[in-house]
Write a protein that holds these residues in place. Structure first.
Motif, mmCIF file in Angstrom:
data_model
loop_
_atom_site.group_PDB
_atom_site.id
_atom_site.type_symbol
_atom_site.label_atom_id
_atom_site.label_comp_id
_atom_site.label_asym_id
_atom_site.label_seq_id
_atom_site.Cartn_x
_atom_site.Cartn_y
_atom_site.Cartn_z
ATOM 1 N N MET A 193 0.858 -1.317 -0.203
ATOM 2 C CA MET A 193 -0.008 -0.046 -0.034
ATOM 3 C C MET A 193 0.820 1.183 -0.015
ATOM 4 O O MET A 193 0.656 2.006 0.867
ATOM 5 C CB MET A 193 -1.117 -0.067 1.394
ATOM 6 N N ALA A 243 0.682 3.798 -1.945
ATOM 7 C CA ALA A 243 -0.129 5.124 -1.925
ATOM 8 C C ALA A 243 -0.398 5.670 -0.567
ATOM 9 O O ALA A 243 -0.027 6.797 -0.102
ATOM 10 C CB ALA A 243 -1.246 5.099 -2.894
ATOM 11 N N THR A 286 3.867 3.572 -5.841
ATOM 12 C CA THR A 286 3.274 2.143 -6.006
ATOM 13 C C THR A 286 2.295 1.738 -5.135
ATOM 14 O O THR A 286 2.485 1.548 -4.093
ATOM 15 C CB THR A 286 4.177 1.100 -6.478
ATOM 16 N N SER A 287 0.850 2.010 -5.781
ATOM 17 C CA SER A 287 -0.154 1.522 -5.127
ATOM 18 C C SER A 287 -0.357 0.190 -4.993
ATOM 19 O O SER A 287 0.367 -0.658 -5.323
ATOM 20 C CB SER A 287 -1.453 1.891 -5.728
ATOM 21 N N LEU A 301 -5.246 9.210 -2.546
ATOM 22 C CA LEU A 301 -3.911 8.170 -2.275
ATOM 23 C C LEU A 301 -4.334 7.063 -1.084
ATOM 24 O O LEU A 301 -4.031 6.000 -1.359
ATOM 25 C CB LEU A 301 -2.915 9.027 -2.121
ATOM 26 N N CYS A 341 -7.509 4.961 -2.697
ATOM 27 C CA CYS A 341 -7.260 4.084 -3.937
ATOM 28 C C CYS A 341 -6.838 2.760 -3.323
ATOM 29 O O CYS A 341 -7.218 1.540 -3.733
ATOM 30 C CB CYS A 341 -6.194 4.755 -4.603
ATOM 31 N N ASP A 342 -5.840 2.833 -2.244
ATOM 32 C CA ASP A 342 -5.309 1.447 -1.654
ATOM 33 C C ASP A 342 -6.575 0.621 -0.940
ATOM 34 O O ASP A 342 -6.707 -0.504 -0.948
ATOM 35 C CB ASP A 342 -4.091 1.668 -0.869
ATOM 36 N N THR A 349 -8.665 -0.834 -3.416
ATOM 37 C CA THR A 349 -8.261 -2.233 -3.769
ATOM 38 C C THR A 349 -8.255 -3.104 -2.894
ATOM 39 O O THR A 349 -8.737 -4.386 -2.937
ATOM 40 C CB THR A 349 -6.791 -1.923 -4.123
ATOM 41 N N ASN A 407 -1.708 12.382 -9.642
ATOM 42 C CA ASN A 407 -2.755 12.327 -8.532
ATOM 43 C C ASN A 407 -3.841 13.547 -8.489
ATOM 44 O O ASN A 407 -4.775 13.650 -7.688
ATOM 45 C CB ASN A 407 -2.308 12.149 -7.091
ATOM 46 N N PHE A 422 -9.602 2.369 -9.745
ATOM 47 C CA PHE A 422 -9.184 1.206 -8.708
ATOM 48 C C PHE A 422 -10.594 0.401 -8.345
ATOM 49 O O PHE A 422 -10.678 -0.354 -7.470
ATOM 50 C CB PHE A 422 -8.585 1.761 -7.725
#
Length: 488
Positions: A226, A228, A331-332, A349, A352-353, A356, A431, A449
């Motif tokens: 994670m 991001a 890197t996410s 940010l 987005c993780d 996911t 972003n 995402f």
């Protein structure tokens, strides 16, 4: 607060305050007429003086009258048939007027409301009463809670008791959830940290068997990639946390709805630091997370037969020698790389993780809630939350829930034409987009995402709190989300 539904005789019912209504011609409702007769026509005489405003929702408190009620609050009803907005205003204004009394009885369910039944009316009355009695007292040595602890809703007939009681239960739970969200939002950033939110989630799970809580710390987030999310917390001494509250009210095979809340417990902007004016209000940048906590509390009150996961992406965004810098690339969890052009666009940010990660629950739908962009405030002001979705059915259901509760949302475009503004020369994406359509491009970023499930994004930057003399968290969009979930 203790709510109840009862068939009452206003001429015999003792209370600190009875809430009745009068239409545009000063004609009183059924119970109002009974009370007026008991007082020898005194209420009617007072109304003829013209002190009660003409707009629906206007109130006039009448003190020292004969009869069992210590006081009477008369609320202007307007026409013979009310709109839902007018009735909602009556409920809110009357609740605000009686919150300093120990108990009250509302006779407003005697009215007719366009397109609404008695259950809906009772829901609005209970929600309004619960919201009106909220007060943040944690950090004030002389502040005390409002004394209103008992609130009864009158039913004209016994057959109305069941729907009125059902409405009361939903409205009261929505109020409880909203006030939990308000309490967390109003707390200062030095109290409400990511670790505090994690401890609150764990404590909630200990009290309720249908709720379990797990927390991913920084080490576990690193192991999951994670990058991001972790890029936001780098500048802070407060460690981040990804909190998962799992409410299991349905069958084990039922797919859950996942709520994802942005939980930036204080947002300085990081290296792209914000201007000092009104920066104190950036404690409200965890309004999305607060609303997730609010919804989970409301569900525990109602115990519906559904499964819901509440994810809270909690971090503090601060400037320091270790903070992320404009131009950094991270890197996410999805594997996509992101060029950070502005560290104050940090909410997307962490989200987005978290979005996911939400996929691991195999959700029926995912809804993220975030105080994401000032651009949404410019677009919609403070009346409506911005709504984006990759599924029209989901969008319509959320909008309908907002109309039912008065906690409204407005659907915004999520068109492919906006996506190129996020293109980067050095990473898979950047972003931020340009100055135009900032709320739209932020939603477009998140949409990258969420390809694997039905998803909606609620930008609550304009609706989560109020500024100025009335500064404080609103608890939105807890009523909307609870209403949506109960329809599942």
């Amino acid at each position: 607060m203790q709510f109840s539904a009862k068939v009452l005789d206003i001429s015999k019912q003792r209370t600190a305050c009875s809430i009745i209504s009068a239409d545009v011609k000063n004609s009183l409702s059924h119970s109002g007429k009974s009370l007026d007769k008991l007082t020898g026509g005194m209420i009617g005489k007072i109304l003829k003086r013209g002190d009660l405003g003409t707009k629906p929702g206007s109130t006039q408190l009448i003190d020292l009258i004969e009869g069992p009620s210590d006081r009477v609050l008369v609320v202007r009803a307007g026409k013979s048939s009310l709109t839902q907005a007018e009735f909602r205003k009556m409920a809110m204004n009357s609740a605000t007027a009686v919150k300093k009394f120990k108990d009250a009885v509302s006779y407003l369910c005697e009215l007719d409301v366009d397109g609404a039944d008695k259950s809906w009316q009772a829901q609005q009355i209970a929600l309004a009463a619960g919201l009106a009695t909220y007060r943040f007292t944690q950090c004030q040595t002389d502040a005390k809670p409002y004394p209103l602890t008992k609130f009864a809703v009158h039913a004209l007939e016994r057959k109305q008791l069941k729907p009125i009681q059902a409405g009361i239960e939903v409205g009261a739970a929505q109020a409880v959830g909203s006030n939990v969200a308000r309490e967390l939002g109003d707390m200062p950033g030095n109290f409400c940290t990511p670790n505090y939110l994690a401890s609150e989630a764990r404590a909630l799970a200990k009290k309720h068997t249908k709720l379990s809580t797990s927390v991913l710390d920084e080490k576990k987030m690193k192991a999951l990639g994670m990058g991001a999310f972790l890029s936001v917390s780098k500048g802070s001494d407060q460690p981040p946390a990804l909190i998962a509250m799992n409410y299991k009210g349905g069958k084990a095979s039922d797919k859950p709805v996942v709520l994802v809340g942005k939980g930036i417990t204080f947002d300085s902007g990081g290296i792209s630091i914000k201007p000092g004016q009104s920066m104190d209000e950036m404690k409200y940048d965890m309004g999305g997370a607060a609303s997730v906590f609010g919804v989970m509390n409301a569900l525990l009150e109602l115990q519906p037969a559904i499964n819901v996961v509440g994810l809270v992406a909690a971090a503090e965004n601060m400037p320091s020698g270790g903070a992320s810098k404009p131009g950094d690339i991270v890197t996410s969890m999805s594997g996509k790389t992101i060029e950070i052009l502005n560290t104050d666009a940090e909410g997307r940010l962490v989200l987005c993780d978290a979005l996911t990660y939400a996929g691991k629950f195999k959700p029926r739908a995912v809804i993220d809630i975030a105080t994401l962009t000032g651009a949404c405030v410019i677009a919609l002001g403070h009346h409506a939350s911005g709504l984006y979705a990759n599924n029209e059915k989901l969008a319509k259901e959320l909008i309908k829930a907002g109309e039912t509760t008065g906690d409204r949302a407005w659907q915004m475009p999520l068109w492919d034409e906006y996506q190129p503004s996020l293109d980067s020369n050095f990473a898979d994406m950047q972003n931020i987009g340009g100055r135009e359509a900032g709320s739209v491009t932020a939603a477009c970023f998140l949409s990258r995402f969420t390809k694997d499930y039905n998803w909606a994004h609620m930008d609550i930057a304009g609706s989560a709190w109020k500024s100025g003399a009335a500064k404080g968290a609103t608890g939105r969009p807890v009523p909307l989300l609870v209403e949506y979930l109960l329809g599942k």
